[in-house]
Enzyme design. Sequence first.
Site, PDB file in Angstrom:
ATOM      1  N   HIS A  74       0.873  -1.311   0.034  1.00 17.38           N
ATOM      2  CA  HIS A  74      -0.041  -0.020  -0.023  1.00 17.38           C
ATOM      3  C   HIS A  74       0.742   1.079   0.002  1.00 17.38           C
ATOM      4  CE1 HIS A  74      -4.063  -2.115   0.863  1.00 17.38           C
ATOM      5  NE2 HIS A  74      -3.018  -3.135   1.405  1.00 17.38           N
ATOM      6  N   ASN A 147     -10.132  -3.242   2.774  1.00 20.25           N
ATOM      7  CA  ASN A 147      -9.943  -3.358   1.574  1.00 20.25           C
ATOM      8  C   ASN A 147     -11.040  -2.946   0.718  1.00 20.25           C
ATOM      9  OD1 ASN A 147      -7.288  -3.385   1.549  1.00 20.25           O
ATOM     10  ND2 ASN A 147      -7.075  -5.944   1.187  1.00 20.25           N
ATOM     11  N   HIS A 338      -3.465   0.818  12.243  1.00 20.81           N
ATOM     12  CA  HIS A 338      -3.061  -0.525  12.812  1.00 20.81           C
ATOM     13  C   HIS A 338      -4.545  -0.943  13.103  1.00 20.81           C
ATOM     14  CE1 HIS A 338      -1.790  -3.445  15.446  1.00 20.81           C
ATOM     15  NE2 HIS A 338      -1.479  -2.828  16.650  1.00 20.81           N
ATOM     16  N   TYR A 361       1.563  -4.421  11.946  1.00 20.67           N
ATOM     17  CA  TYR A 361       1.443  -3.046  11.761  1.00 20.67           C
ATOM     18  C   TYR A 361       2.143  -2.165  12.830  1.00 20.67           C
ATOM     19  CZ  TYR A 361      -2.289  -4.018   8.309  1.00 20.67           C
ATOM     20  OH  TYR A 361      -2.839  -4.532   7.077  1.00 20.67           O
TER      21      TYR A 361
HETATM   22 FE1  HDE Z   1      -2.159  -4.888   5.536  1.00 23.37          FE
HETATM   23  N1  HDE Z   1      -0.411  -3.976   5.982  1.00 23.37           N
HETATM   24  N2  HDE Z   1      -1.563  -6.819   5.893  1.00 23.37           N
HETATM   25  N3  HDE Z   1      -3.964  -5.691   4.941  1.00 23.37           N
HETATM   26  N4  HDE Z   1      -3.010  -3.122   4.990  1.00 23.37           N
HETATM   27  C1  HDE Z   1      -0.164  -2.839   5.759  1.00 23.37           C
HETATM   28  O1  HDE Z   1       1.058  -1.633   7.408  1.00 23.37           O
HETATM   29  C2  HDE Z   1      -0.375  -7.067   6.734  1.00 23.37           C
HETATM   30  C3  HDE Z   1      -4.129  -7.274   4.992  1.00 23.37           C
HETATM   31  C4  HDE Z   1      -4.133  -2.864   4.621  1.00 23.37           C
HETATM   32  O2  HDE Z   1      -3.072   3.306   4.094  1.00 23.37           O
HETATM   33  C5  HDE Z   1       1.264  -2.503   6.539  1.00 23.37           C
HETATM   34  O3  HDE Z   1       1.371   0.785   7.855  1.00 23.37           O
HETATM   35  C6  HDE Z   1      -0.184  -8.431   6.866  1.00 23.37           C
HETATM   36  C7  HDE Z   1      -5.732  -7.329   4.854  1.00 23.37           C
HETATM   37  C8  HDE Z   1      -4.304  -1.376   4.351  1.00 23.37           C
HETATM   38  O4  HDE Z   1      -1.610   3.181   5.537  1.00 23.37           O
HETATM   39  C9  HDE Z   1       1.726  -3.738   7.009  1.00 23.37           C
HETATM   40  C10 HDE Z   1      -1.319  -9.021   6.389  1.00 23.37           C
HETATM   41  C11 HDE Z   1      -6.212  -6.156   4.882  1.00 23.37           C
HETATM   42  C12 HDE Z   1      -3.051  -1.021   4.404  1.00 23.37           C
HETATM   43  C13 HDE Z   1       0.636  -4.718   6.495  1.00 23.37           C
HETATM   44  C14 HDE Z   1      -2.253  -7.869   5.797  1.00 23.37           C
HETATM   45  C15 HDE Z   1      -5.321  -5.158   4.617  1.00 23.37           C
HETATM   46  C16 HDE Z   1      -2.253  -2.109   4.842  1.00 23.37           C
HETATM   47  C17 HDE Z   1       2.104  -1.849   5.306  1.00 23.37           C
HETATM   48  C18 HDE Z   1      -1.774 -10.439   6.400  1.00 23.37           C
HETATM   49  C19 HDE Z   1      -7.826  -5.765   4.402  1.00 23.37           C
HETATM   50  C20 HDE Z   1      -2.553   0.615   4.258  1.00 23.37           C
HETATM   51  C21 HDE Z   1       2.117  -0.465   5.975  1.00 23.37           C
HETATM   52  C22 HDE Z   1      -2.080 -10.957   7.626  1.00 23.37           C
HETATM   53  C23 HDE Z   1      -8.454  -6.096   5.666  1.00 23.37           C
HETATM   54  C24 HDE Z   1      -2.950   1.402   5.342  1.00 23.37           C
HETATM   55  C25 HDE Z   1       1.439  -0.211   7.171  1.00 23.37           C
HETATM   56  C26 HDE Z   1      -2.538   2.716   5.035  1.00 23.37           C
HETATM   57  C27 HDE Z   1      -0.888  -1.989   5.210  1.00 23.37           C
HETATM   58  C28 HDE Z   1       0.639  -5.976   7.028  1.00 23.37           C
HETATM   59  C29 HDE Z   1      -3.434  -8.047   5.097  1.00 23.37           C
HETATM   60  C30 HDE Z   1      -5.602  -3.777   4.377  1.00 23.37           C
HETATM   61  C31 HDE Z   1       2.967  -4.402   6.468  1.00 23.37           C
HETATM   62  C32 HDE Z   1       0.807  -8.989   7.770  1.00 23.37           C
HETATM   63  C33 HDE Z   1      -6.395  -8.650   5.086  1.00 23.37           C
HETATM   64  C34 HDE Z   1      -5.513  -0.672   3.997  1.00 23.37           C
HETATM   65  O5  HDE Z   1       1.802  -3.801   8.751  1.00 23.37           O
END
Ligand code: HDE
Length: 703
Positions: A74, A147, A338, A361
């Site tokens: 993202h 999402n 987060h 996060y």
């Molecule tokens: Fe994320 N995801 N994600 N994700 N995600 C990040 O956090 C992660 C997942 C989502 O506009 C990171 O600050 C793991 C699902 C959004 O700043 C990180 C897993 C969904 C955003 C991270 C998922 C999301 C992130 C990268 C699997 C929808 C952007 C930067 C378990 C429900 C937030 C950050 C923004 C961002 C980890 C899967 C949505 C790396 C480990 C499922 C919208 O922490």
Amino acid sequence: MADDHTRTEKDRQLDEVRRDHDGAHLTTDQGVKVDHTDDSLKAGERGPTLIEDFHFREKLTHFDHERIPERIVHPRGSGAHGVFECYEDLHELTRAHVFGAAGRQTPVFVRFSTVVGFRGSADTVRDVRGFATKFYTEEGNWDLVGNNMPVFFIQDAIKFPDLVHSIKPEQHHQMPQASAAHDTFWDFASLTPESTHTLLWVTSPRGVPRSYRMMEGFGVHTFRFVNAAGEATFVKFHWRPLLGTHSLVWDETQKIAGKDPDFNRRDLWEAIEQGNHPVWELAVQLVPQADEHAFDFDLLDPTKIIPEEEVPLRPIGKMTLNRNPDNFFAETEQVAFHPGNVVPGIDFTNDPLLQGRLFSYLDTQLIRLGGPNFAQIPINRPVAEVHHHQREGYGQHRIDRGRGSYFPSSLGGAEVATPEQGAYHHYEERVEGAKIRARSDSFDDHYSQATLFWNSMSDWEQQHIIDAFRFELGKVDTMHVRERMVDNLNHVDHRLAVEVAEGIGVAPPERPATDNHGRRSPALSQASQPSSVATRKVAVLAADGVDRSSLQPVLDHLAGAGATCEIVAPTDGSLRCAGDGEPLPVDRAMNTMASVLYDAVLVAGGDDSVEGVRSKGELANWPLEAFKHAKPIAAIGSGVALLHELSLPGVELAGAEGGFVDDAGVVTLVGGGADELSTFASAFADAIAAHRHFDRPLALVRA
Ligand code: HDE
């Protein structure tokens, strides 16, 4: 900035750190005024730069450190401020203050994003979109980090690095950018059948939204609402845009990626600047705790939806985005979401994907924002008061007073609170089991809901999915990866697998791997979405000699319905109107725009004007391209002749003898007076409101 009466507590908090600089004297970081910033301090005009030039050193040092790590996923996003308003008191379901009273308002900040592309990548790539909302509630920040699709590729967070490594540019040559269409992703996907349902969503039109304003949002996981008595209800969160959910077509997305890589970012920014504040309704699906096992899938499995026909959506509030950020870096880049930021009344479940996110996060913010005090960055600061025993670390901005920083203490400092005093109390879920690296059998069915999604699509959505798989897999060099993926699709639907196979040189499977269960969930299709002409962009093709008398009533009608019409002409400046020669201001010169950047195209009347448009081959091509992209097209008077020359296949146009024709989103009028113009204008407005016209021969509007 929001008007005074719409200002929130968060706005007032941000006021304290906002700075205007117009007309001020330039200073150093230490506040010393600077008299010269164009030359470094040197020993003689042609001599070496002196290390004592503190202004030079500070300026360059700051510059050298201006990048922070981009988000690993993202990275490319756009944010906006707004407000959430609760519809009704939900205290029987949740003790969350944000849902405690009808009309209660809570400030929010939302960040939309693509997932895969780097920070500078194009907006319109095929991808999942992030939809992350920070609610600054009186009880602390609640982040709903969702999402635009309700399901995810994997079931356990331990697979996330594998998924992301496979979809990012390949290790050896860092290609391709912002695209899943390469071997490593499809290798992983084809070996990970649990991803199939989400792959259907991504290859559907949902993967290429028209606008962030026309996109649904989903919390994905099952969460819990918990009331003051400690009783829980399972909850799924949905954001539903009032403008409806709408998408681009594939050919268009690729062209926009070149013509305006900031397409979605610009669209959101401009809509808010123009006062067209986007609104989403927040709706929930509620499942009593006792019904945890009442479904033919596991509520903890993030690759599953609860079909709306089984558990209807209940609208509980609405969110309006009404203010653009003042500074991209300070707000949109530094905002730290987060899923673990919850408030009393909102709790987790054991969804293994959610559980992993609860670790990831916070961990990622530490590296991205440089230390443990990132919650003090203005965009992240809660409006609730903060009192704790963490005093040190990089970027400490508060001066916390008092002698100690520990608990218990008899020498002062913050004390713990009870739930009655507002403390967070985790839902007391009973848990027992052996330590085991395994997945529940209840997560085993990877195909039924993929089939449900496929069955629920309209013809043009199914065609979009087939074309998308053909494109994505067609870019995969390894034949066995293509074959394995076709085999997976054959578990979803036989026709889908056969049609994809035929497009990518793979032998089509002879028989279905499983019988299609035939179930549908009509709510999954975009075919019957709410839609409106409001905020749609219309290109009006004109040149000198434009007939203003027939054009103006149409422009007035569309503007009255909330559309934005732009006069696009061969050059900038103004056009001479036919007859009186009055000037008509040009909004855009054709070389700065493209048909793909508009929702609809209108060819204005006036013989000379049409000739002016015709003589510019590029401009004359706009209606053809709009036609291919299933967009509404209209022409008035001699403009209709231009459409005849383009011989748009399969549609009827008004003939030389005159009249009005409205066919498959192509609206034409030759001759007629005020009444006919009014009929024409409202038919064109309806055609725009319909978004796209897939009743044209599908083969023509396909990618
Ligand atoms: Fe994320 N995801 N994600 N994700 N995600 C990040 O956090 C992660 C997942 C989502 O506009 C990171 O600050 C793991 C699902 C959004 O700043 C990180 C897993 C969904 C955003 C991270 C998922 C999301 C992130 C990268 C699997 C929808 C952007 C930067 C378990 C429900 C937030 C950050 C923004 C961002 C980890 C899967 C949505 C790396 C480990 C499922 C919208 O922490």
